[in-house]
Every structure is written in structure tokens, then in C-alpha cells.
Design an enzyme around this catalytic site. Structure first.
Site, PDB file in Angstrom:
ATOM      1  N   LYS A  78      44.759  38.016  44.725  1.00  0.00           N
ATOM      2  CA  LYS A  78      45.219  36.717  44.207  1.00  0.00           C
ATOM      3  C   LYS A  78      44.843  36.695  42.728  1.00  0.00           C
ATOM      4  O   LYS A  78      43.720  36.378  42.362  1.00  0.00           O
ATOM      5  CB  LYS A  78      44.523  35.580  44.970  1.00  0.00           C
ATOM      6  CG  LYS A  78      45.310  34.274  45.048  1.00  0.00           C
ATOM      7  CD  LYS A  78      45.734  33.713  43.706  1.00  0.00           C
ATOM      8  CE  LYS A  78      44.668  32.882  43.032  1.00  0.00           C
ATOM      9  NZ  LYS A  78      44.995  32.494  41.656  1.00  0.00           N
TER      10      LYS A  78
ATOM     11  N   GLU B 197      30.952  37.461  41.132  1.00  0.00           N
ATOM     12  CA  GLU B 197      30.715  37.816  39.727  1.00  0.00           C
ATOM     13  C   GLU B 197      31.062  36.575  38.922  1.00  0.00           C
ATOM     14  O   GLU B 197      32.246  36.249  38.773  1.00  0.00           O
ATOM     15  CB  GLU B 197      31.626  38.981  39.297  1.00  0.00           C
ATOM     16  CG  GLU B 197      31.514  40.240  40.140  1.00  0.00           C
ATOM     17  CD  GLU B 197      30.283  41.066  39.813  1.00  0.00           C
ATOM     18  OE1 GLU B 197      29.476  40.625  38.978  1.00  0.00           O
ATOM     19  OE2 GLU B 197      30.118  42.131  40.416  1.00  0.00           O
TER      20      GLU B 197
ATOM     21  N   CYS C  12      32.768  37.803  29.922  1.00  0.00           N
ATOM     22  CA  CYS C  12      31.665  37.273  30.739  1.00  0.00           C
ATOM     23  C   CYS C  12      30.312  37.709  30.182  1.00  0.00           C
ATOM     24  O   CYS C  12      29.344  36.962  30.224  1.00  0.00           O
ATOM     25  CB  CYS C  12      31.815  37.717  32.185  1.00  0.00           C
ATOM     26  SG  CYS C  12      31.962  39.490  32.379  1.00  0.00           S
TER      27      CYS C  12
ATOM     28  N   GLU D 271      28.577  27.567  29.385  1.00  0.00           N
ATOM     29  CA  GLU D 271      29.447  28.678  28.984  1.00  0.00           C
ATOM     30  C   GLU D 271      30.693  28.105  28.289  1.00  0.00           C
ATOM     31  O   GLU D 271      31.430  27.312  28.881  1.00  0.00           O
ATOM     32  CB  GLU D 271      29.872  29.472  30.225  1.00  0.00           C
ATOM     33  CG  GLU D 271      30.659  30.722  29.870  1.00  0.00           C
ATOM     34  CD  GLU D 271      31.165  31.482  31.100  1.00  0.00           C
ATOM     35  OE1 GLU D 271      31.610  30.845  32.065  1.00  0.00           O
ATOM     36  OE2 GLU D 271      31.114  32.725  31.069  1.00  0.00           O
TER      37      GLU D 271
HETATM   38  P1  NAD Z   1      38.218  30.460  37.510  1.00  0.00           P
HETATM   39  O1  NAD Z   1      37.017  30.316  38.361  1.00  0.00           O
HETATM   40  O2  NAD Z   1      38.862  29.231  37.004  1.00  0.00           O
HETATM   41  O3  NAD Z   1      39.375  31.247  38.300  1.00  0.00           O
HETATM   42  C1  NAD Z   1      39.183  32.552  38.799  1.00  0.00           C
HETATM   43  C2  NAD Z   1      40.128  32.767  39.959  1.00  0.00           C
HETATM   44  O4  NAD Z   1      39.767  31.905  41.022  1.00  0.00           O
HETATM   45  C3  NAD Z   1      41.598  32.471  39.651  1.00  0.00           C
HETATM   46  O5  NAD Z   1      42.404  33.434  40.271  1.00  0.00           O
HETATM   47  C4  NAD Z   1      41.788  31.112  40.279  1.00  0.00           C
HETATM   48  O6  NAD Z   1      43.124  30.844  40.645  1.00  0.00           O
HETATM   49  C5  NAD Z   1      40.912  31.231  41.503  1.00  0.00           C
HETATM   50  N1  NAD Z   1      40.481  29.955  42.102  1.00  0.00           N
HETATM   51  C6  NAD Z   1      40.262  28.772  41.484  1.00  0.00           C
HETATM   52  N2  NAD Z   1      39.871  27.846  42.388  1.00  0.00           N
HETATM   53  C7  NAD Z   1      39.835  28.465  43.599  1.00  0.00           C
HETATM   54  C8  NAD Z   1      39.500  28.040  44.909  1.00  0.00           C
HETATM   55  N3  NAD Z   1      39.127  26.781  45.187  1.00  0.00           N
HETATM   56  N4  NAD Z   1      39.563  28.933  45.916  1.00  0.00           N
HETATM   57  C9  NAD Z   1      39.923  30.217  45.671  1.00  0.00           C
HETATM   58  N5  NAD Z   1      40.267  30.674  44.440  1.00  0.00           N
HETATM   59  C10 NAD Z   1      40.217  29.803  43.418  1.00  0.00           C
HETATM   60  O7  NAD Z   1      37.806  31.450  36.336  1.00  0.00           O
HETATM   61  P2  NAD Z   1      38.660  31.832  35.050  1.00  0.00           P
HETATM   62  O8  NAD Z   1      38.706  30.645  34.151  1.00  0.00           O
HETATM   63  O9  NAD Z   1      39.928  32.471  35.496  1.00  0.00           O
HETATM   64  O10 NAD Z   1      37.756  32.989  34.402  1.00  0.00           O
HETATM   65  C11 NAD Z   1      36.742  32.775  33.506  1.00  0.00           C
HETATM   66  C12 NAD Z   1      35.393  32.829  34.188  1.00  0.00           C
HETATM   67  O11 NAD Z   1      35.199  34.088  34.829  1.00  0.00           O
HETATM   68  C13 NAD Z   1      34.229  32.690  33.222  1.00  0.00           C
HETATM   69  O12 NAD Z   1      33.272  31.839  33.776  1.00  0.00           O
HETATM   70  C14 NAD Z   1      33.670  34.117  33.131  1.00  0.00           C
HETATM   71  O13 NAD Z   1      32.325  34.214  32.760  1.00  0.00           O
HETATM   72  C15 NAD Z   1      33.910  34.588  34.518  1.00  0.00           C
HETATM   73  N6  NAD Z   1      33.891  36.062  34.559  1.00  0.00           N
HETATM   74  C16 NAD Z   1      32.815  36.678  35.140  1.00  0.00           C
HETATM   75  C17 NAD Z   1      32.748  38.069  35.170  1.00  0.00           C
HETATM   76  C18 NAD Z   1      31.588  38.777  35.821  1.00  0.00           C
HETATM   77  O14 NAD Z   1      31.728  39.961  36.100  1.00  0.00           O
HETATM   78  N7  NAD Z   1      30.470  38.128  36.073  1.00  0.00           N
HETATM   79  C19 NAD Z   1      33.787  38.822  34.611  1.00  0.00           C
HETATM   80  C20 NAD Z   1      34.863  38.153  34.023  1.00  0.00           C
HETATM   81  C21 NAD Z   1      34.909  36.760  34.018  1.00  0.00           C
END
Ligand code: NAD
Length: 505
Positions: free
Chosen positions: A191, A266, A300, A398
Site C-alpha cells: 500500500k 519504522e 527520517c 518532527e
Molecule cells: P504517514 O504516517 O502519513 O503515512 C505513511 C503511510 O501510512 C501511507 O501509505 C499512508 O497512506 C498510510 N496510512 C495513513 N494512515 C493509515 C492508517 N490509519 N492505517 C494504515 N495505513 C495508514 O507518513 P508520511 O507522511 O507518508 O511519511 C513521513 C513520515 O515517515 C515521517 O514521520 C518520517 O520520519 C517517517 N519515516 C520514517 C522512516 C524510518 O525508517 N524510521 C523512514 C522514512 C520515513
């Protein structure tokens, strides 16, 4: 040809290759059951790029049935060596499409081309690396128990893997999960993030071309609350590997609790970079600048909190300002661009709201420029939040943009306390020539991954993941096997050991 002409030529070619995006389920491209689509918008122009099929519960159900069938069928029964040939084939096909994939990713996300080129090459490495790891390192252990027993462990695939990914490094992060999931023998439902669907679709085309049995790999585009939540709740999906925001991670864990899902999380970060007075000044400036402003700051592991020793603070801040003034902000498809536009208007609004907040909280906000011709996009220039301190929200939360909070410290004890005074614990960076102090401080920072006198250079064999609110579990290297496989222990009696004889006369 000038660079801007090259960029327009590349854009023309990239746009020509973009079409509306469908779901990929059971080896077929298809519209969502509901027929719904959403618009994908360019970060650079805020114009529509294309339309994307918006998957929901019915589509996830279809994908789960297809993935389960493949797991119980051909894929599940296939020899490991044959399975890994498919994984190598995917890597080769990604390499063949590099020229197309990198600009597509830049066009979709606003990440500069110089970055997406590296990310695409990491993507094929992910597949090769895991094919090699599974054939050479996915080994069980044998335990001799006197002369009576031999106990041994094996790794078995878990089943259907649900992979939920963010938009900040889409292709690289998707393949970082898909490669170990497939190589260890699971089937996959991806997804992807709704703001970056293009390369996920290209990956579906590539995997389709690689000829994997139907249903082994599926992509369901859609929103988190619908497609994502349905994936988490589906009883035939055995594990969820999630990368994204901390708040989303905790929501997902709540939603998956009833089905007792296996989770890898993550999550977000607010990582410190600590620069002591004896650090290699120029290299520390290079690393600090790259660590926060590369990937448009949407990284991240970005070093978003700088703690600089007070003895060198003035000169370090002066050097940072000079870098901020000179970073090239511009068209992501121009090879010279160092910082491009943020992914989406909503994210742009969020980041700019933090810049307003920084002023209210008492920071002196120092920013670079966005050239006039690019003002239509989601551009936030490289920004320093000077005079920041740990009590501020802009230091604790963040921001996920090209924004560096700058603070000073007096001594080691103080800086360790400051570095640990956040809820996140993903990464950290320490700069000093004193080797003992370097290790001491790195070990005292509560985070999953630390670098000493180094920028964020990754070795795929090492564990990747965060502490505190930055994550649960580790992926990468051998550690991925703990998540993507079920370890089974087999106990074998070598002789006639004593068995109690209940009820025997
Ligand atoms: P997000 O949490 O908004 O979305 C990530 C994914 O989750 C998307 O595909 C989204 O559609 C899905 N999602 C959202 N709500 C959901 C739910 N209720 N159930 C299931 N899936 C759901 O994150 P983002 O804005 O896309 O990405 C940025 C974030 O990701 C930042 O916080 C960043 O630090 C983090 N990140 C972490 C790492 C790591 O390895 N720790 C790596 C890259 C990014």
C-alpha cells in the site's frame, strides 16, 4: 544544451510516459471496485499529474485472497533457488529502467534527480542483497542435547505481508521491504503512499515483466484510512511492515490488535548532531548541511537538531548561513538542483506553520531564497532556527522539511541530556576527534543508529530502526529474517529417552 533545457527535455519525456494508475492484483492491472480515483498533484507546479485508482476494503480483500492463494500454491511450494532467481530478475529489470525511474520519482515527489538516481540504484541493490542474504545467511542453528536429542531451527515464511510505505523515499523504501519479504518466501500486498504513486506503479509493471506467479506481488493504491486500514485489519494478512509517522504507527497498532498482527514500525525522528570544539570543522559543516537539507529535508534520519559547542558556535553558524545562502533550490529534474519542492501543499502548509511558530517561540529564522520563477511550487528554502532551545515545540516535534534547529552546549554531560530530551530516538551524529569521547557520547544517546565523524552512510547488513517513539523492531541485514520469517524449532529424539508411562499397569 543548457541544464534547464536538459531538464525540460527530461520532463517532456517523463510526462509522455505517465498515464493513469491502476491497482495490481493477482497479476492483473485493474480499476478499484468502487471505480473511484484520486488526483496526483505535481509538487513543482501544483498541477494535476494523473489519476490514481483509489483502492478500498473490497480491493484489499481481493488482493489478500490472491496473495494467500499464491502463498499456498506455486510460490509457497517453489524451491528457494528458483524463487531467488525471480528476485535477481527484478533487480536486473530495475537497473534496465533506471533512466526512466529516477526522473519519474523526481517528477512525482519533488526530490532532486541527483538523489533519486542514488535511490533507484539502492532499490536494485536491495533485491540482490536479500537474494544473497537468504541463500547464504538464512541459516538455522543445531543444538546437541547430550546424546539424546538434536534440536534445530529453521526459518519459514510467515504468509501474506502487508507493506505500508511513506512518500519521502518511495521507491527505495518500498523495495527495502518487498525484497526481504519476497526473498524469504512471503507474498506481498503493497500500500504505497497516496502522494507518490508513480514509481510503485512502475514497480508493479517491472515485477509483472519478471513473470512472478500471479498474486505473489500486489499493489493497492489508496488512502491510509481506507486501503491502509483495511490491510491492517484483514485477517489473512499475517504481518504489517509500516514506515511513516509515529502517530500513524500507533493508530495502526491499535487497529491490528484484534487480529494480533506481527508489526515492524519504522517511525519519525528528530535526530541530534553534536559537534564538539575539536571536530573537523569543514567536514562537520558538510555533514550537517547534507544531513538536514538533502532529500529536501524530508528524511527520517535527518539531523534536525544541531548542538554546537559554544567555543565554535559563532564560526559554525556563520559557515552554515553561507551554505544556506548558496544551496541551489530549483527544478527537481535539473541535475544541479540540491533542494526541490516539498511533496504536497498540505505538507508545505505544515512546514511553513512551524516556521511561524518558531518566530513566536523566539527563534531567529534565517532562510535561503527561492528563485522567483519557482515560486508556484511547494518550495521551502533551507532554513536555520537560531537561538532555539529544547523547551520549544520546533525542537521537540518532527518538522520533516529543510529546517535545522540550532543550539549550543557547554560540556559533554549537558549535551547528552539535551540530545536525549525528546520522545524520538531514530538516529544521532557525533563529531569530535577525541575517540573516547566519540564512543562515550554515541553510546549515551538513546537512539537506534549513531554515526561518529560520519554522515549517514548505510551498510545494508546492519540493523536499521529506532528507539523510543521512532520505532519498534529492526529491519536490514539478518535482522529482517526475525520479522519476515517464523522461526521453528524441531526436536528430534536420537534414542529411547524416558517417557513417563501414565496409566500403564
Ligand atoms: P504517514 O504516517 O502519513 O503515512 C505513511 C503511510 O501510512 C501511507 O501509505 C499512508 O497512506 C498510510 N496510512 C495513513 N494512515 C493509515 C492508517 N490509519 N492505517 C494504515 N495505513 C495508514 O507518513 P508520511 O507522511 O507518508 O511519511 C513521513 C513520515 O515517515 C515521517 O514521520 C518520517 O520520519 C517517517 N519515516 C520514517 C522512516 C524510518 O525508517 N524510521 C523512514 C522514512 C520515513
Amino acid at each position: 544544451m543548457s541544464n534547464s533545457q536538459t531538464a525540460s527535455e527530461l520532463k517532456r519525456k517523463t510526462i509522455a510516459g505517465v498515464h493513469d494508475v491502476q491497482l495490481y492484483i493477482g497479476g492483473q492491472f485493474m480499476e478499484a471496485e468502487s471505480g473511484e480515483q484520486f488526483e496526483n498533484i505535481s509538487p513543482f507546479t501544483r498541477e494535476k499529474i494523473n489519476r490514481v485508482a483509489s483502492g478500498g476494503e473490497e480491493d484489499i480483500h481481493k488482493a489478500a485472497l490472491a496473495a494467500k492463494k499464491a502463498f499456498k500454491g506455486e510460490w509457497g511450494k517453489m524451491k528457494q533457488s528458483e524463487r531467488l532467481q525471480y528476485v535477481y530478475k527484478i533487480a536486473d529489470l530495475i537497473d534496465e529502467h533506471t533512466e526512466e525511474l529516477a526522473p519519474l520519482e523526481s517528477y512525482d515527489t519533488g526530490l532532486p534527480l541527483s538523489i533519486t538516481k542514488k535511490m533507484v540504484s539502492r532499490a536494485s541493490q536491495n533485491f540482490r542483497f536479500y537474494a544473497e542474504m537468504v541463500s547464504s545467511r538464512m541459516v538455522g542453528k543445531a543444538y546437541q542435547v547430550d546424546d539424546e536429542f538434536l534440536n534445530y531451527t529453521i526459518h519459514k515464511p510467515v504468509g501474506v505481508a502487508g507493506l505500508i510505505t511513506p512518500w519521502n523515499a518511495p521507491f527505495m523504501l518500498e523495495t527495502w521491504k518487498i525484497a526481504p519479504a519476497l526473498a524469504t518466501g512471503n507474498t506481498v500486498i503493497l500500500k504505497p503512499a497516496e502522494w507518490s504513486p508513480l514509481t510503485a506503479n512502475k514497480l508493479a509493471e517491472i515485477i509483472d515483466q519478471a513473470g512472478l506467479p500471479d498474486g505473489v506481488f500486489n499493489v493497492v493504491h489508496g488512502f491510509g484510512e481506507s486501503a491502509g486500514a483495511s490491510l491492517v485489519a484483514h485477517e489473512d494478512v499475517n504481518l504489517i511492515s509500516f514506515t511513516g509517522e509515529t502517530a500513524t504507527g500507533s493508530e495502526i497498532m491499535k487497529n491490528g490488535a484484534d487480529a494480533l498482527k506481527r508489526f515492524s514500525m519504522e517511525l519519525g525522528g528528530k535526530s541530534p548532531i553534536i559537534v564538539f570544539e575539536d571536530a573537523d570543522f569543514e567536514r562537520a559543516i558538510d555533514a550537517c548541511t547534507w544531513g538536514i537539507f538533502s532529500f529536501n529535508g524530508e528524511r527520517c534520519t535527518a539531523n534536525s537538531r544541531l548542538y554546537i559547542h559554544e567555543d565554535i558556535a559563532d564560526s559554525f553558524i556563520a559557515a552554515l548561513k553561507e551554505r544556506v545562502d548558496n544551496i541551489r533550490v530549483g527544478d527537481p529534474l535539473d541535475d544541479r538542483t540540491q533542494v526541490g519542492p516539498l511533496i504536497h501543499k498540505n505538507h508545505y502548509d505544515n512546514v511553513t506553520s512551524y516556521l511561524k511558530l518558531a518566530k513566536q517561540e523566539g527563534c531567529d529564522v534565517y532562510r535561503g531564497d527561492v528563485p522567483e520563477e519557482f515560486k508556484q511550487g511547494n518550495f521551502v528554502p533551507p532554513t536555520l532556527l537560531l537561538n532555539a532551545d529544547n523547551s520549544m515545540r520546533v525542537v521537540q516535534e518532527e518538522i520533516f522539511g529543510p529546517v535545522l534547529a540550532v543550539m549550543t552546549f557547554k560540556d559533554e554531560e549537558e549535551v547528552i541530556e539535551l540530545a536525549n530530551d525528546v520522545r524520538y530516538g531514530l538516529a544521532g551524529y557525533v563529531w569530535t576527534k577525541d575517540i573516547q569521547r566519540g564512543h562515550r557520547v554515541a553510546q549515551a544517546v538513546d537512539a537506534g543508529m549513531l554515526w561518529i565523524n560520519s554522515q549517514n552512510v548505510r551498510d545494508l547488513r546492519t540493523p536499521f530502526g529506532g528507539a523510543k517513539h521512532s520505532g519498534i523492531g529492526r529491519e536490514g541485514g539478518y535482522y529482517a529474517f526475525e520479522f519476515y520469517t517464523e522461526m521453528q524449532v524441531i526436536h528430534v529424539a536420537l534414542g529411547d529417552h524416558r517417557i513417563p508411562q501414565f496409566g500403564k499397569k
